[in-house]
Design a protein around this motif. Structure first.
Motif, PDB file in Angstrom:
ATOM      1  N   GLU A  95       0.826  -1.144  -0.089  1.00 62.50           N
ATOM      2  CA  GLU A  95       0.122   0.056  -0.201  1.00 62.50           C
ATOM      3  C   GLU A  95       0.847   1.306  -0.045  1.00 62.50           C
ATOM      4  OE1 GLU A  95      -3.157   0.034   3.035  1.00 62.50           O
ATOM      5  OE2 GLU A  95      -2.887  -2.079   2.965  1.00 62.50           O
ATOM      6  N   GLN A  96       1.881   1.298   0.722  1.00 62.33           N
ATOM      7  CA  GLN A  96       2.911   2.415   0.712  1.00 62.33           C
ATOM      8  C   GLN A  96       3.551   2.607  -0.342  1.00 62.33           C
ATOM      9  OE1 GLN A  96       3.668   4.364   3.573  1.00 62.33           O
ATOM     10  NE2 GLN A  96       2.717   3.395   5.187  1.00 62.33           N
ATOM     11  N   THR A 100       1.404   4.154  -3.178  1.00 61.24           N
ATOM     12  CA  THR A 100       0.853   5.491  -2.743  1.00 61.24           C
ATOM     13  C   THR A 100       2.025   6.347  -3.410  1.00 61.24           C
ATOM     14  OG1 THR A 100      -0.469   4.680  -1.002  1.00 61.24           O
ATOM     15  CG2 THR A 100       0.359   7.124  -1.272  1.00 61.24           C
ATOM     16  N   ASP A 144      -8.068  -0.187  -2.466  1.00 58.49           N
ATOM     17  CA  ASP A 144      -8.579   0.807  -1.947  1.00 58.49           C
ATOM     18  C   ASP A 144      -7.437   1.993  -1.556  1.00 58.49           C
ATOM     19  OD1 ASP A 144     -11.290  -0.298  -1.767  1.00 58.49           O
ATOM     20  OD2 ASP A 144     -10.726  -1.212   0.332  1.00 58.49           O
ATOM     21  N   ARG A 145      -6.403   1.626  -1.513  1.00 62.79           N
ATOM     22  CA  ARG A 145      -5.315   2.691  -1.072  1.00 62.79           C
ATOM     23  C   ARG A 145      -4.788   3.197  -2.481  1.00 62.79           C
ATOM     24  NH1 ARG A 145      -2.608   6.314  -0.151  1.00 62.79           N
ATOM     25  NH2 ARG A 145      -4.771   6.816   0.817  1.00 62.79           N
ATOM     26  N   ALA A 181      -5.245   7.306  -3.116  1.00 65.74           N
ATOM     27  CA  ALA A 181      -4.023   8.058  -3.508  1.00 65.74           C
ATOM     28  C   ALA A 181      -4.240   8.680  -4.808  1.00 65.74           C
ATOM     29  CB  ALA A 181      -2.881   7.256  -3.545  1.00 65.74           C
ATOM     30  N   TRP A 226       1.333   7.541   4.051  1.00 63.99           N
ATOM     31  CA  TRP A 226       1.249   6.524   3.298  1.00 63.99           C
ATOM     32  C   TRP A 226       2.588   6.451   2.343  1.00 63.99           C
ATOM     33  CZ3 TRP A 226      -1.919   2.824   4.211  1.00 63.99           C
ATOM     34  CH2 TRP A 226      -3.068   3.189   4.971  1.00 63.99           C
TER      35      TRP A 226
END
Length: 742
Positions: free
Chosen positions: A331-332, A335, A381-382, A386, A411
């Motif tokens: 997720e990071q 982003t 979702d992330r 973003a 994030w």
């Protein structure tokens, strides 16, 4: 009207729920199954899809002030409907989303039906891309079904039959241009141009429409990018190709499937990570811009269409980069890619951003199907959030809102042990000029002998290249007697002109000849290319005569002088490494050693006189002999230049200075001195000179002092046996009587 549309869409959603429920059977087991499915979680996707569709019935998305436009293209090998639904649930009001749908597995020349409308139903800014499988259509052409252009036309017809509506924003997506197109192998570029022309104009049977091209790339952590860059530069100069691309293509989607190991470096913040990340994601456009006029047509095309395809594919160890990390780190990572892409778009002055992501969830284990599906949903979702949040206008740091609220980097972090930043992609910010390179190692050749072939080649960053125009090469040498030829038989000339043709990996061979021994520098240059130099070592030829260096010498008795035998070749070149037999002419005072070798030492012994050192070298043509005159002389004179005295602390100090005939002080000479007081021997001492002076001291009694030097021994010098006049008086103290009283 609203009620009818609402009932229609609810009916569609119900029908869809039945369809995706049946798909659940196909998706059981590993999420990495080879069979593409619309969603890894059919029921959950159906519910969310229905909610999004109903929401769009009530309030359509519209561009808002302060929202940066985005044209986003997504490649989905699997799970495309869940991807589209997740993006729509958090869609940016100023973004257009295009999602690819894979063709049928049973026949990859046939677009998958009953899917495009489901994506369009998510909103007017959602569009379906029919994946055009290049390999499958190549087989269609090879099977004799038609030309490459015919393949494009037929693909458009099949798209329309499968429900893709170009009037509503759907289009095609060619997957994928291989490295053969980049290299220009065979007829690949011409074939692709014909295929894209057919996809664009549909043979006049359907409305023309530009589409997407996915382009295979290189791994972010590749050991070297030099060859890749060289081929890219050649491709970017193919203006005819890019002129056609500009006509047929809306989005040039370079696959930049990154590696988390090149991002999540412990101890570094996003400011340190975003530079190398941007260099990789945007390398195509950066290189095209760096080429300026050389890549002008391609650069103009990239300014309009460049759409890097970043990496949201999870979890992979190849094919889609390296993303074998846990869900939170992924997720990071997605982003941070959004931030880097947004930031570069604003920094480059584009009015609209163009980029996208590849989505290909893969469960390598040990997570269960449900565990993996839920974690993958969080990644989606992330990604959606973003993209939406990064559209916010932040001129001081464009795209930073993807990472969290202003000033809060929530994030764009994440650490991975062993990760390291990859800096090699910064090379694409500059254009590498073609160079004329020598591909053979530096040569050594005898004087007057023709060299082995010397090979020349056009290169870019030390990689063989194909110049876009012929290179008119000139060869020159720093030696006034050097010459070149294209044949070992000649003719030879001081400079040589030749041409390396365009569009091919060409080489040229030349030959070099020189009569002057030493190191010559040869230079290859051409207009518009970097020149290159190489050293050629020219050695002497066979000796035809002999001399001795030095040709004469004067040697004092006891001293030595070295002599060297020097051969002379037919071109007058000295050959200092000639081994000779050494001897002395009859009556020469002294000795010579060793008896054989390139150098010998003469030692003057016995007496003064004259003579000669003789060197003899045997050759196939007979012996070569040379002599050097020697004169043996007496050794030079050393003398005592001065004897001086001084008194300090009741001690008499004696200073004896020794010099040579030229007045230079002599160091480390052995000196023996007799010191007399009032005519009698007072002291005898020996010592060595330091800085030309020998000193000693004795108690300073009263009297008259005189010194006599008895010996001076200095290397290579002969003392003249003389002591200069010297004398020192130490007065006798006067005794004073006390005064008598009155």
């Amino acid at each position: 009207m609203f009620d009818r549309m609402h009932r229609f869409r609810l009916g569609v959603a119900f029908t869809f729920l039945l369809v995706v429920a049946s798909l659940a059977l196909a998706s059981r087991g590993s999420a990495s199954t080879a069979a593409p499915v619309a969603s890894l979680t059919p029921r959950e996707t159906a519910r969310e899809w229905k909610a999004v569709v109903e929401r769009h019935d009530i309030q359509a998305l519209a561009r808002t002030a302060g929202c940066r436009p985005l044209h986003a293209v997504f490649y989905a090998a699997n799970d495309w409907l869940r991807l589209a639904t997740k993006l729509a649930a958090q869609a940016s009001p100023c973004a257009q989303y295009s999602i690819s749908v894979p063709p049928l597995t049973s026949d990859k020349t046939r677009p998958r039906p009953d899917q495009a409308w489901r994506i369009r139903a998510l909103g007017s800014n959602f569009h379906a891309l029919a994946e055009i499988h290049l390999t499958a259509w190549r087989k269609w052409v090879q099977a004799g079904n038609g030309s490459w252009y015919d393949a494009g036309v037929e693909a458009r017809r099949r798209m329309a039959a499968a429900g893709y509506d170009v009037g509503a924003g759907d289009t095609w997506a060619l997957n994928e241009l291989s490295s053969a197109v980049r290299r220009g192998d065979g007829t690949w570029r011409a074939d692709v141009r014909d295929l894209l022309r057919g996809l664009f104009d549909a043979g006049g049977q359907l409305p023309p429409v530009q589409g997407v091209v996915f382009v295979v790339g290189l791994g972010q952590r590749a050991p070297s990018v030099a060859t890749y860059k060289a081929r890219m530069q050649e491709w970017l100069q193919d203006s005819a190709f890019w002129t056609d691309m500009n006509a047929y293509v809306s989005d040039w989607s370079q696959e930049v499937y990154g590696d988390v190991r090149s991002y999540a470096v412990p101890g570094t913040d996003i400011s340190a990570r975003v530079g190398p990340l941007t260099d990789f994601l945007e390398h195509n456009g950066l290189l095209a811009a760096a080429g300026a006029a050389v890549s002008g047509t391609a650069n103009a095309f990239f300014q309009r269409t460049a759409s890097p395809l970043a990496n949201a594919a999870w979890q992979w160890t190849g094919s889609f980069g390296w993303t074998l990390v846990d869900g939170p780190l992924m997720e990071q990572y997605v982003t941070a890619q959004v931030y880097a892409l947004r930031h570069q778009g604003a920094a480059s002055g584009r009015a609209e951003d163009r980029w996208g992501f590849a989505w290909a969830p893969r469960n390598p284990g040990p997570a269960t199907k449900n565990q993996f599906a839920n974690a993958a949903a969080a990644v989606l979702d992330r990604l959606a959030a973003a993209i939406r949040d990064s559209a916010g206008d932040d001129p001081s740091d464009p795209g930073a809102l993807a990472c969290g609220p202003p000033g809060q980097n929530l994030w764009c972090g994440g650490d991975l042990d062993g990760a390291s930043l990859t800096g090699s992609w910064s090379q694409f910010r500059s254009w590498s000029q073609t160079a004329i390179a020598f591909t053979t190692a530096p040569l050594s050749v005898a004087a007057g002998v023709v060299s082995a072939p010397i090979t020349l080649q056009p290169q870019v960053d030390r990689v063989p290249s194909r110049p876009q125009a012929p290179l008119d090469v000139t060869l020159a040498t720093s030696s006034p007697t050097g010459a070149f030829a294209t044949s070992p038989a000649g003719p030879f000339a001081p400079t040589l002109a030749l041409q390396l043709p365009a569009g091919t990996f060409s080489t040229a061979q030349v030959y070099y000849q020189d009569t002057t021994a030493g190191t010559a520098t040869i230079t290859a240059s051409a207009p518009g290319a970097l020149s290159t130099t190489q050293a050629v070592t020219v050695t002497g030829a066979a000796a035809v005569s002999l001399r001795i260096d030095p040709v004469s010498a004067t040697v004092p008795l006891g001293q030595t002088t070295a002599f060297t035998a020097v051969g002379i070749d037919a071109f007058g070149n000295p050959l200092p490494s000639v081994s000779a037999a050494w001897s002395l002419a009859v009556g020469t005072p002294g000795t010579v050693a060793p008896a054989a070798g390139p150098t010998a030492t003469f030692t003057a012994t016995g007496r003064v006189g004259t003579g000669a050192v003789v060197a003899t070298v045997s050759t196939a043509a007979g012996p070569l002999t040379a002599t050097a005159a020697v004169t043996v002389t007496p050794p030079p004179v050393a003398r005592v230049a001065a004897v001086r005295y001084g008194v300090r602390a009741h001690r008499l100090h004696v200073y004896v200075t020794v010099a040579d005939a030229r007045g230079r002080r002599v160091n480390d000479a052995g000196v023996t001195v007799f010191l007399y007081r009032n005519g009698k021997l007072y002291a005898r001492t020996s010592g060595r000179t330091a800085r030309g002076r020998m000193t000693f001291d004795r108690p300073a009694s009263w009297g008259v002092y005189r010194s006599k030097v008895k010996r001076v021994a200095a290397a290579g010098l002969r003392w003249n046996g003389k002591t200069p006049p010297n004398r020192f008086v130490r007065p006798k103290p006067v005794r004073r009587h006390p005064k008598r009283g009155r």
